[in-house]
Scaffold this motif. Structure first.
Motif: not given
Length: 364
Positions: A144, A147, A154-155, A162, A164
């Motif tokens: 993410p 955190r 998440q993936q 994503g 981050s």
């Protein structure tokens, strides 16, 4: 660690209101971009309730002007020497540092990071062994943005974008552990020093005193100012637009990298074209759009543009450059409303029309 929601570079435009009209004193006929900005900015700042804006503009790989307008804080005028929290514009600085470490063979972009850093929160997850510097720099770690108490995937790493900050902090820990030197010290040695950047730092410095732009909310209220004593790779660097412009010029000049690594910075690592180019954008879509290494990368009419934005509470910043045209612009603000200055400023500068038109379509 901050919990403020940050906007990915491209998504920040879609969420911000950029269509602010510039009203007020009209510049004289034939005025250049600096004169047009000086005439228009006071009214724009007042209209959009933006405390201040500071701008540096590059043409043909040269800094051609740097101006500031508004207040750094109550009763204190912003100047080109005023220092702003650049928010997520820290990420391109950190990314470039890692690329220059790769050029020196201190790190490899595709080596597994678990051999030198394994966060205890994910130590039992086999996906941690898939993480590499390249995945962190292209926002494909699977983490993410930040955190929520505990770091978790998440993936699957490497599968999709994503955005981050955690990915950049993970990379910084890996670099420090492998090389024995913190990332911010490498940045000073490999990036700031060679580029002549004397107004940029990850942590509090004595020369900050009396030069800081205070953050403001959307109503103009001054917000608390946060300055780091320990560096973050992803956020809270302080700089001036003219110093950040020196950074962009160094990138366009190929400083510190092999041609192959410089090309990797701009190459699409995480393709977003399929998502972005759905109707109604299908007919005016860029040839390429996605994340490179530390930057969002666009190819429009055969010309490359690299972009990043930053947003923290009370701050909005933007930097872009084209290695093909040699142009670029840096815009720093100390206001939650700062994004509303971007399109008016770029219109007044009048460069890279195809790229600015894309930003306008994204904001529409």
């Amino acid at each position: 660690m901050k919990r403020i929601a940050r906007l990915p570079a491209l998504a920040g435009f879609a969420l911000a209101l950029f269509a602010a009209a510039v009203q007020g004193a009209a510049p004289s006929a034939g005025a250049g971009p600096q004169q047009r900005l000086q005439a228009a900015l006071p009214a724009l700042l007042a209209q959009q309730r933006i405390a201040s804006v500071s701008i540096a503009h590059i043409e043909n790989r040269r800094l051609v002007f740097s101006i500031a307008q508004g207040e750094a804080g109550p009763g204190s005028a912003a100047t080109p020497a005023t220092l702003y929290n650049v928010a997520s514009l820290a990420k391109p600085l950190s990314a470039e540092t890692v690329l220059r470490l790769a050029a020196r063979q201190n790190v490899d972009l595709d080596e597994p990071m678990y051999t030198h850093w394994l966060d205890p929160d994910i130590a039992g997850d086999p996906r941690a062994r898939l993480l590499t510097p390249r995945l962190s720099l292209s926002h494909r770690t699977g983490f993410p943005n930040w955190r929520d108490g505990k770091l978790a995937f998440q993936q699957q790493p490497g599968t999709r974008i994503g955005y981050s900050g955690e990915g950049f902090e993970y990379l910084a820990r890996f670099v420090a552990n492998k090389t024995g030197t913190p990332l911010d010290q490498w940045a000073q040695q490999l990036v700031f020093g060679p580029a002549g950047m004397q107004e940029t730092a990850y942590t509090r410095q004595p020369w900050f005193d009396g030069r800081l732009a205070l953050p403001h909310d959307g109503d103009g209220k001054v917000l608390p100012l946060q300055i780091r004593t320990q560096a973050l790779a992803s956020d809270d660097v302080f700089s001036t637009p003219r110093d950040y412009a020196r950074f962009l010029i160094a990138l366009m000049q190929g400083q510190g990298l092999t041609p192959a690594l410089a090309a990797e910075r701009a190459r699409i690592q995480s393709d977003r074209r399929a998502d972005f180019c759905k109707p109604p954008r299908a007919n005016d879509c860029p040839q390429e759009i996605g994340f490179g290494l530390g930057w969002e990368s666009f190819l429009i009419d055969g010309r490359r543009y690299l972009l990043h934005t930053g947003k923290d509470e009370g701050t909005f910043t933007l930097a872009y450059f084209s290695p093909d045209s040699g142009n670029g612009t840096v815009i720093f603000t100390n206001s939650n409303n700062g994004a509303q200055a971007v399109l008016p400023v770029l219109d007044l500068i009048g460069q890279d029309a195809a790229f600015v038109a894309l930003l306008r379509r994204m904001a529409g």
